[in-house]
Design a protein around this motif. Structure first.
Motif, PDB file in Angstrom:
ATOM      1  N   HIS A  36       0.849  -1.200   0.000  1.00 12.05           N
ATOM      2  CA  HIS A  36       0.000   0.000   0.000  1.00 12.05           C
ATOM      3  C   HIS A  36       0.878   1.242   0.000  1.00 12.05           C
ATOM      4  O   HIS A  36       1.803   1.371   0.804  1.00 12.05           O
ATOM      5  CB  HIS A  36      -0.902   0.003   1.235  1.00 12.05           C
ATOM      6  N   HIS A  37       0.601   2.171  -0.919  1.00 13.34           N
ATOM      7  CA  HIS A  37       1.385   3.391  -1.028  1.00 13.34           C
ATOM      8  C   HIS A  37       0.929   4.405   0.027  1.00 13.34           C
ATOM      9  O   HIS A  37      -0.264   4.698   0.140  1.00 13.34           O
ATOM     10  CB  HIS A  37       1.222   4.000  -2.425  1.00 13.34           C
ATOM     11  N   ILE A  38       1.880   4.920   0.795  1.00 17.67           N
ATOM     12  CA  ILE A  38       1.575   5.947   1.796  1.00 17.67           C
ATOM     13  C   ILE A  38       1.503   7.296   1.100  1.00 17.67           C
ATOM     14  O   ILE A  38       2.478   7.756   0.509  1.00 17.67           O
ATOM     15  CB  ILE A  38       2.637   5.969   2.908  1.00 17.67           C
ATOM     16  N   THR A  39       0.352   7.935   1.168  1.00 24.57           N
ATOM     17  CA  THR A  39       0.148   9.206   0.490  1.00 24.57           C
ATOM     18  C   THR A  39       0.780  10.355   1.281  1.00 24.57           C
ATOM     19  O   THR A  39       1.111  10.219   2.460  1.00 24.57           O
ATOM     20  CB  THR A  39      -1.349   9.496   0.302  1.00 24.57           C
ATOM     21  N   GLY A  40       0.913  11.494   0.592  1.00 22.93           N
ATOM     22  CA  GLY A  40       1.439  12.680   1.270  1.00 22.93           C
ATOM     23  C   GLY A  40       0.542  13.125   2.406  1.00 22.93           C
ATOM     24  O   GLY A  40       1.018  13.591   3.442  1.00 22.93           O
ATOM     25  N   GLN A  41      -0.783  12.979   2.226  1.00 24.80           N
ATOM     26  CA  GLN A  41      -1.732  13.363   3.267  1.00 24.80           C
ATOM     27  C   GLN A  41      -1.570  12.485   4.495  1.00 24.80           C
ATOM     28  O   GLN A  41      -1.606  12.975   5.634  1.00 24.80           O
ATOM     29  CB  GLN A  41      -3.165  13.270   2.738  1.00 24.80           C
ATOM     30  N   GLN A  42      -1.394  11.199   4.278  1.00 24.92           N
ATOM     31  CA  GLN A  42      -1.194  10.294   5.406  1.00 24.92           C
ATOM     32  C   GLN A  42       0.093  10.620   6.157  1.00 24.92           C
ATOM     33  O   GLN A  42       0.126  10.590   7.386  1.00 24.92           O
ATOM     34  CB  GLN A  42      -1.170   8.846   4.907  1.00 24.92           C
ATOM     35  N   THR A  43       1.146  10.929   5.402  1.00 27.48           N
ATOM     36  CA  THR A  43       2.420  11.305   6.033  1.00 27.48           C
ATOM     37  C   THR A  43       2.259  12.571   6.864  1.00 27.48           C
ATOM     38  O   THR A  43       2.767  12.665   7.996  1.00 27.48           O
ATOM     39  CB  THR A  43       3.500  11.525   4.959  1.00 27.48           C
ATOM     40  N   LEU A  44       1.529  13.550   6.316  1.00 35.27           N
ATOM     41  CA  LEU A  44       1.310  14.805   7.033  1.00 35.27           C
ATOM     42  C   LEU A  44       0.582  14.574   8.349  1.00 35.27           C
ATOM     43  O   LEU A  44       1.013  15.055   9.413  1.00 35.27           O
ATOM     44  CB  LEU A  44       0.511  15.766   6.156  1.00 35.27           C
ATOM     45  N   TRP A  45      -0.528  13.825   8.294  1.00 32.60           N
ATOM     46  CA  TRP A  45      -1.303  13.595   9.517  1.00 32.60           C
ATOM     47  C   TRP A  45      -0.551  12.712  10.508  1.00 32.60           C
ATOM     48  O   TRP A  45      -0.725  12.841  11.723  1.00 32.60           O
ATOM     49  CB  TRP A  45      -2.664  12.996   9.187  1.00 32.60           C
ATOM     50  N   ALA A  46       0.293  11.826   9.996  1.00 31.21           N
ATOM     51  CA  ALA A  46       1.113  11.002  10.888  1.00 31.21           C
ATOM     52  C   ALA A  46       2.088  11.888  11.668  1.00 31.21           C
ATOM     53  O   ALA A  46       2.281  11.707  12.881  1.00 31.21           O
ATOM     54  CB  ALA A  46       1.879   9.959  10.083  1.00 31.21           C
ATOM     55  N   LEU A  47       2.693  12.853  10.990  1.00 28.86           N
ATOM     56  CA  LEU A  47       3.612  13.773  11.657  1.00 28.86           C
ATOM     57  C   LEU A  47       2.872  14.656  12.660  1.00 28.86           C
ATOM     58  O   LEU A  47       3.386  14.939  13.760  1.00 28.86           O
ATOM     59  CB  LEU A  47       4.327  14.642  10.616  1.00 28.86           C
ATOM     60  N   VAL A  48       1.653  15.090  12.299  1.00 27.69           N
ATOM     61  CA  VAL A  48       0.853  15.897  13.223  1.00 27.69           C
ATOM     62  C   VAL A  48       0.509  15.087  14.467  1.00 27.69           C
ATOM     63  O   VAL A  48       0.577  15.582  15.600  1.00 27.69           O
ATOM     64  CB  VAL A  48      -0.440  16.398  12.535  1.00 27.69           C
ATOM     65  N   LEU A  49       0.127  13.821  14.271  1.00 29.23           N
ATOM     66  CA  LEU A  49      -0.212  12.962  15.410  1.00 29.23           C
ATOM     67  C   LEU A  49       0.995  12.776  16.323  1.00 29.23           C
ATOM     68  O   LEU A  49       0.885  12.879  17.555  1.00 29.23           O
ATOM     69  CB  LEU A  49      -0.715  11.606  14.913  1.00 29.23           C
ATOM     70  N   ILE A  50       2.157  12.513  15.727  1.00 30.36           N
ATOM     71  CA  ILE A  50       3.364  12.308  16.535  1.00 30.36           C
ATOM     72  C   ILE A  50       3.692  13.564  17.331  1.00 30.36           C
ATOM     73  O   ILE A  50       3.989  13.509  18.534  1.00 30.36           O
ATOM     74  CB  ILE A  50       4.552  11.930  15.626  1.00 30.36           C
ATOM     75  N   GLY A  51       3.620  14.723  16.666  1.00 29.06           N
ATOM     76  CA  GLY A  51       3.956  15.974  17.344  1.00 29.06           C
ATOM     77  C   GLY A  51       2.993  16.315  18.467  1.00 29.06           C
ATOM     78  O   GLY A  51       3.417  16.666  19.579  1.00 29.06           O
ATOM     79  N   SER A  52       1.687  16.213  18.193  1.00 29.15           N
ATOM     80  CA  SER A  52       0.692  16.570  19.209  1.00 29.15           C
ATOM     81  C   SER A  52       0.687  15.569  20.358  1.00 29.15           C
ATOM     82  O   SER A  52       0.549  15.953  21.531  1.00 29.15           O
ATOM     83  CB  SER A  52      -0.703  16.664  18.577  1.00 29.15           C
ATOM     84  N   LEU A  53       0.846  14.290  20.041  1.00 25.03           N
ATOM     85  CA  LEU A  53       0.876  13.271  21.091  1.00 25.03           C
ATOM     86  C   LEU A  53       2.108  13.443  21.975  1.00 25.03           C
ATOM     87  O   LEU A  53       2.022  13.388  23.206  1.00 25.03           O
ATOM     88  CB  LEU A  53       0.861  11.874  20.465  1.00 25.03           C
ATOM     89  N   GLY A  54       3.267  13.651  21.329  1.00 20.25           N
ATOM     90  CA  GLY A  54       4.488  13.856  22.102  1.00 20.25           C
ATOM     91  C   GLY A  54       4.392  15.076  22.992  1.00 20.25           C
ATOM     92  O   GLY A  54       4.787  15.054  24.165  1.00 20.25           O
ATOM     93  N   GLY A  55       3.833  16.165  22.447  1.00 24.47           N
ATOM     94  CA  GLY A  55       3.674  17.380  23.237  1.00 24.47           C
ATOM     95  C   GLY A  55       2.737  17.183  24.412  1.00 24.47           C
ATOM     96  O   GLY A  55       3.017  17.647  25.530  1.00 24.47           O
TER      97      GLY A  55
END
Length: 306
Positions: free
Chosen positions: A103-122
């Motif tokens: 399954h190809h990871i889209t740019g949108q999925q990558t963006l939201w994954a980074l947002v999730l990591i940042g907000s969760l870590g914070g």
């Protein structure tokens, strides 16, 4: 390694195991008899077919690993730390599909994954109590929370049965599953704290047998939720309700401390909002990928039978 990083590592490893389990059990749910009527006979057929399906059994094996790691994490750390970290199962599910299902990871999925990591870590760094928390549950808040939880789950089941739209049914049942998962985590923490003090006391405690019963109910209901409608409806509800409710239970029932101060509280609220949006978007993308894979598998099975 400090206790904080041990808790984080155990939680992340647990999330990986649960992500693998969810993928396996979702495919399994589409290959067993339908049980949405909730009639005893159809439920019996559904349960018998499910417990003998090889993908479901593999998923249960992953659940055992994930649960063991979660128990260790909950014993060493706070409920309001461990459960939010389990949201990373969405990220692991994304990687699993990319690696094993091409399954190809889209740019949108990558963006939201980074947002999730940042907000969760914070959020975890700002709000969490990383040290081990061994306070006993406050009995009155625990009783109120438990009673309210049972009532809300029953209401969800009743409303879910009355819906004619599969997406609404899945969303409502997914909410109930999220509540059950949060309750299970709280009970696991209570049981492990009892076992740490005296192992024999654990086998005579009501917490152990309650967590087994609630966990079993969660397993059955999650499979019914997978059948009820699209994963795009159920997964966001479950993935959002579980960690947020766990934070509330941790604070209200276990007296876990959230850092005080207007600025800190405002930032925590903003992080929770961003985290919720990221979870909804990422889980929808994950669910769409799961349904696409499921359709391909069904088509291949049909061609194989022909």
């Amino acid at each position: 390694m400090s206790n904080y990083w041990i808790v984080v590592s155990l939680s992340l490893a647990s999330a990986l195991a649960f992500a693998t389990s969810t993928s396996l059990k979702h495919v399994s749910a589409g290959r067993v008899p339908d049980a949405q009527s909730m009639q005893p006979r159809t439920l019996g057929r559904f349960i018998r077919a499910t417990v003998s399906h090889r993908l479901w059994l593999a998923g249960i094996g992953c659940d055992v690993v994930g649960l063991t790691l979660q128990i260790l994490a909950l014993h060493r750390g706070a409920l309001s730390v461990v459960q939010p970290l389990l949201l990373t199962s969405l990220l692991f599910a994304l990687v699993i599909r990319a690696r094993f299902e091409r399954h190809h990871i889209t740019g949108q999925q990558t963006l939201w994954a980074l947002v999730l990591i940042g907000s969760l870590g914070g959020f975890v760094l700002l709000a969490a109590t990383p040290a081990a928390v061994h306070q006993s549950a406050d009995r009155i808040p625990a009783a109120i929370a438990g009673t309210l939880g049972v009532v809300l789950v029953v209401i969800c089941l009743v409303l879910g049965r009355r819906q004619r739209n599969g997406g609404r049914t899945a969303a409502i049942l997914g909410t109930a599953v999220g509540m059950i998962y949060a309750a299970t985590a709280a009970l696991i923490k209570a049981a492990t704290d009892i076992g740490a003090r005296n192992l024999l006391d654990l086998f005579t405690s009501w917490q152990l047998y309650t967590v087994i019963a609630v966990g079993a109910a969660g397993l059955v209901l999650s499979q019914l939720t997978f059948q009820a409608g699209p994963l795009t409806a159920s997964l966001p509800a479950t993935a959002t309700v579980d960690p947020l409710l766990s934070i509330v239970i941790g604070v209200v029932v276990y007296d876990e401390q959230i850092r005080q101060g207007f600025g800190t509280n405002l930032l925590l609220v903003l992080l929770l909002v961003v985290l919720g949006v990221a979870v909804l978007q990422l889980s929808r993308n994950e669910a769409e990928s799961a349904m696409s894979t499921d359709r391909i598998v069904r088509q291949r099975d049909a061609l194989g039978r022909d």
